[in-house]
Motif scaffolding. Structure first.
Motif, short mmCIF file in Angstrom:
data_model
loop_
_atom_site.label_atom_id
_atom_site.label_comp_id
_atom_site.label_asym_id
_atom_site.label_seq_id
_atom_site.Cartn_x
_atom_site.Cartn_y
_atom_site.Cartn_z
N ALA A 1 1.33 -0.90 -0.24
CA ALA A 1 -0.14 0.16 0.30
C ALA A 1 0.74 1.41 -0.30
CB ALA A 1 -1.57 0.36 1.18
N LEU A 2 2.30 0.99 0.48
CA LEU A 2 2.74 2.46 0.55
C LEU A 2 4.05 2.51 -0.27
CD1 LEU A 2 3.90 1.62 4.57
CD2 LEU A 2 2.92 3.87 4.33
N LEU A 3 3.97 2.03 -1.68
CA LEU A 3 4.73 1.57 -3.28
C LEU A 3 3.68 1.59 -4.00
CD1 LEU A 3 7.43 2.44 -2.71
CD2 LEU A 3 7.96 -0.44 -3.37
N PRO A 4 2.58 2.36 -4.37
CA PRO A 4 2.11 2.23 -5.43
C PRO A 4 2.49 2.67 -6.43
CG PRO A 4 0.81 3.98 -3.97
CD PRO A 4 2.11 3.81 -3.48
N LEU A 5 2.43 2.59 -7.39
CA LEU A 5 3.24 2.77 -9.07
C LEU A 5 2.37 1.82 -9.86
CD1 LEU A 5 5.07 5.79 -9.60
CD2 LEU A 5 6.89 4.07 -10.35
N PRO A 6 2.01 2.86 -10.55
CA PRO A 6 1.02 1.79 -11.43
C PRO A 6 1.38 2.50 -12.60
CG PRO A 6 -0.45 3.06 -10.00
CD PRO A 6 0.63 3.55 -9.73
N ARG A 7 2.17 1.12 -13.76
CA ARG A 7 2.66 0.92 -14.80
C ARG A 7 1.88 1.97 -16.17
NH1 ARG A 7 6.76 -2.65 -16.30
NH2 ARG A 7 6.59 -4.09 -15.02
N GLU B 1 -5.94 6.12 -9.38
CA GLU B 1 -7.23 6.09 -9.47
C GLU B 1 -7.99 4.61 -9.10
OE1 GLU B 1 -5.95 10.08 -8.91
OE2 GLU B 1 -6.02 8.78 -10.47
N GLU B 2 -7.38 3.81 -11.25
CA GLU B 2 -7.83 3.34 -11.35
C GLU B 2 -7.01 1.98 -11.19
OE1 GLU B 2 -8.10 4.36 -16.38
OE2 GLU B 2 -6.13 4.18 -15.97
N VAL C 1 -12.58 -5.01 -14.86
CA VAL C 1 -11.41 -3.64 -14.90
C VAL C 1 -11.27 -2.79 -16.12
CG1 VAL C 1 -10.52 -6.10 -13.96
CG2 VAL C 1 -10.09 -5.20 -16.80
N PRO C 2 -10.22 -2.24 -15.81
CA PRO C 2 -10.32 -0.43 -16.25
C PRO C 2 -9.58 -0.80 -17.47
CG PRO C 2 -9.98 -0.32 -14.22
CD PRO C 2 -10.37 -1.53 -14.21
N LYS C 3 -10.18 0.02 -18.85
CA LYS C 3 -9.66 -1.13 -19.93
C LYS C 3 -7.89 -0.47 -19.94
CE LYS C 3 -10.63 0.65 -24.75
NZ LYS C 3 -11.21 1.73 -26.21
N SER C 4 -7.75 0.68 -19.26
CA SER C 4 -5.98 0.45 -19.33
C SER C 4 -5.38 -0.77 -18.87
CB SER C 4 -5.80 2.00 -19.09
OG SER C 4 -6.14 1.79 -17.36
N VAL C 5 -5.94 -0.95 -18.05
CA VAL C 5 -5.34 -2.32 -17.29
C VAL C 5 -5.48 -3.73 -18.30
CG1 VAL C 5 -5.11 -4.09 -15.49
CG2 VAL C 5 -5.95 -2.13 -15.33
N GLU D 1 -5.45 -3.03 -21.21
CA GLU D 1 -4.87 -2.70 -22.51
C GLU D 1 -2.67 -2.85 -22.58
OE1 GLU D 1 -5.59 1.44 -23.50
OE2 GLU D 1 -6.95 0.12 -24.72
N MET D 2 -2.67 -2.45 -20.77
CA MET D 2 -1.34 -2.90 -20.67
C MET D 2 -0.56 -4.16 -20.87
SD MET D 2 0.92 -3.14 -18.41
CE MET D 2 -0.24 -3.25 -16.70
N LEU D 3 -1.77 -4.77 -19.73
CA LEU D 3 -1.29 -6.07 -20.07
C LEU D 3 -0.88 -6.52 -21.60
CD1 LEU D 3 -3.72 -7.07 -16.98
CD2 LEU D 3 -1.42 -7.46 -17.08
N THR D 4 -2.43 -6.64 -22.23
CA THR D 4 -1.80 -7.42 -23.82
C THR D 4 -0.56 -6.56 -24.44
OG1 THR D 4 -4.46 -6.88 -23.65
CG2 THR D 4 -2.73 -7.20 -25.98
N GLU D 5 -0.64 -5.20 -24.19
CA GLU D 5 1.31 -4.98 -25.08
C GLU D 5 2.65 -5.48 -24.05
OE1 GLU D 5 1.44 -0.82 -24.16
OE2 GLU D 5 -0.48 -1.07 -25.03
#
Length: 517
Positions: free
Chosen positions: A165-171, A177-178, A264-268, A270-274
């Motif tokens: 929880a203390l190291l959140p850095l989404p790709r 928020e997503e 799940v958010p679309k960005s997630v 898309e990122m995983l597919t890439e």
């Protein structure tokens, strides 16, 4: 009448003594895993203060040390590092729970707080143990420091429970928020902690070995206080310095299994597919972590070992049942009560007060909870205690969960203790409760149990009757998950254990004392 009064007085004296002793044993377990003690066990500085040895591996110090950290126990870890290695620290950044500095100071633990002139910057965030913008800012600062490391630098990474929880850095392009919404969706659709960790490691920059990879080519020392069963380094704080055995494909499989792939958010997605298309070309290799030394400096094993040593010094015949207890807290509490009855019957059998048939029946019932080899270990402990005329202390550790059905106040340790007391009252007949005192404790090593200020609770074989005499119906409180209210009201709250925040976290400790009267 006089004889009964004497017996009651004797029982009361033993109850008070056991309450004091069981708390002392627990406190010794916590004391053994205070960050400074654990760190000093592994950090060895040469007499000229220019060489740091960590478990046999040497590092040359020359004002080339950077420090990063994240977790509930990291403030104390960082203070120890600062005291020991300050002349060589260039810069640092740690992410700790909101209010951590003030809470430790108020608790009289200023020796676990970084001094104002430290080169290590403290970031506080993750209110309510959830990622927030403050924690996100801390993660970005840590990432910047890590990326700036050079071949001549040494990066010291401090990790403890709560670090995820203390190291959140989404790709990118996933937003904070997503990322939080993704966690919420998975959690409310039956995701296990393993599912969540896999998704975190694949969708965030620093987790799943990302921090160590971005630190290249500098040397990395990672010191870890474990708060997970089995001390799995790729799970603790989502393994920022450890090879991740999972793949991005697994995340999509998890979404499908939980029927959330459309939520799940679309960005997630898309990122995983890439990432999947690139993964076949750039698969992680274990050799990517040759520059990293990962060390577990603190764990439940150390805490339970210290408890065992203290129990023996207090005159108990002691044994460690397990350091990997899990499951539902109420069920585990019931198991400890059944184990207490088994130990009492073993004593009784040795005294020729109990027949082999009765003992065998109880043993068969307990086999639903514990393997036969463990029961043999318990029987051997009873035999030894009987032969030397001593009482028994059974020690365990791990982390359970509560299936919340009510709207009361409590935590897993208080729930376990009350459940144990209820079962003791149900299964220990008067002829045995008059001849043996049983005391059970379950507490969190971080000093907090659920949304309360208490670490947990201790109960004895008389607890339920004391509640009833005071007009409290124990089962209704247990069913409403309101164990704190019950424990606070009965015996003037003496059954609650308030340690205050400890500055460490190696899961929970359970202690069971059986004393023939």
């Amino acid at each position: 009448m006089e004889f009964k009064e004497d017996a009651n007085n004797r029982l009361s004296e033993v109850a008070d003594l056991q309450r004091t002793e069981i708390r002392g044993i627990f406190e010794s377990a916590v004391d053994a895993v205070i960050p400074r003690k654990m760190m000093e066990r592994v950090l060895e500085l040469s007499s000229d203060r220019k060489t740091l040895t960590v478990e046999g591996k040497e590092y040359k110090l020359n004002k080339n040390l950077n420090v990063v950290g994240f977790g509930k126990a990291v403030m104390g870890m960082a203070r120890c590092v600062d005291d020991l290695l300050r002349p060589h620290i260039v810069k640092g950044a740690i992410s700790v729970p909101y209010g951590c500095r003030q809470i430790l100071t108020n608790a009289g633990k200023s020796d676990q707080v970084l001094e104002a002139d430290s080169k290590i910057t403290v970031y506080e965030g993750a209110r309510n143990n959830l990622p927030d913008t403050d924690a996100h800012d801390a993660a970005k600062a840590i990432w910047d420091l890590v990326k700036d490391s050079t071949q001549n630098d040494i990066l010291l990474v401090l990790v403890s429970g709560g670090g995820s929880a203390l190291l959140p850095l989404p790709r990118l392009p996933i937003t904070l928020e997503e990322s939080a919404e993704l966690t919420r969706i998975l959690s409310t659709h039956g995701a296990t902690i393993n599912d969540l960790n896999i998704v975190r490691k694949q969708t965030e920059v620093l987790k799943g070995g990302g921090l160590a990879r971005d630190a290249k080519p500098c040397k990395v020392i990672c010191l870890i206080i474990s708060d997970v069963i089995g001390d799995k380094m790729d799970i603790i704080s989502s393994g920022p310095t450890v090879h991740d055995p999972s793949t991005p494909h697994i995340c999509l499989d998890i979404f499908k299994r939980l029927s959330v792939d459309q939520l799940v958010p679309k960005s997630v997605t898309e990122m995983l597919t890439e990432k999947i298309s690139a993964y076949t070309k750039t698969q992680q290799k274990l050799r990517e972590y040759a520059h990293v030394q990962n060390i577990i400096v603190g764990s439940n094993v150390i805490a339970t070992s210290a408890a065992h040593k203290t129990a023996v010094s207090q005159g108990y015949v002691s044994t460690v049942l397990s350091t990997e207890l899990d499951g539902e807290a109420r069920s585990v509490g019931t198991m400890f009560a059944k184990l207490a009855r088994y130990m009492i019957l073993c004593f009784g059998y040795l005294r020729s007060d109990v027949g082999s048939e009765e003992l065998a029946t109880v043993e068969l019932e307990l086999c639903k909870y514990l393997p036969k080899k463990v029961l043999k270990q318990m029987a051997d402990v009873s035999d030894e205690a009987h032969n030397v005329g001593k009482s028994v202390c059974i020690i365990a550790g791990g982390e359970t969960v509560v299936n919340v059905r009510g709207n009361g106040k409590g935590g897993r340790n208080q729930e376990m203790a009350v459940a144990c007391a209820v079962e003791l009252d149900n299964i220990i007949p008067t002829r045995l409760s008059d001849a043996y005192q049983v005391t059970f404790l379950s507490c969190g090593t971080d000093g907090q149990d659920g949304p309360t200020t208490t670490a947990g609770a201790s109960v004895n074989i008389q607890f339920v009757k004391q509640c009833e005499e005071s007009g409290y119906e124990v089962k209704s409180y247990l069913d409403n998950n309101d164990t704190f209210s019950l424990l606070e009201a009965v015996n003037s709250g003496k059954n609650l254990l308030n340690t205050g925040i400890t500055g460490t976290n190696v899961m929970d400790i359970q202690l069971l004392l059986i004393n023939p009267l």
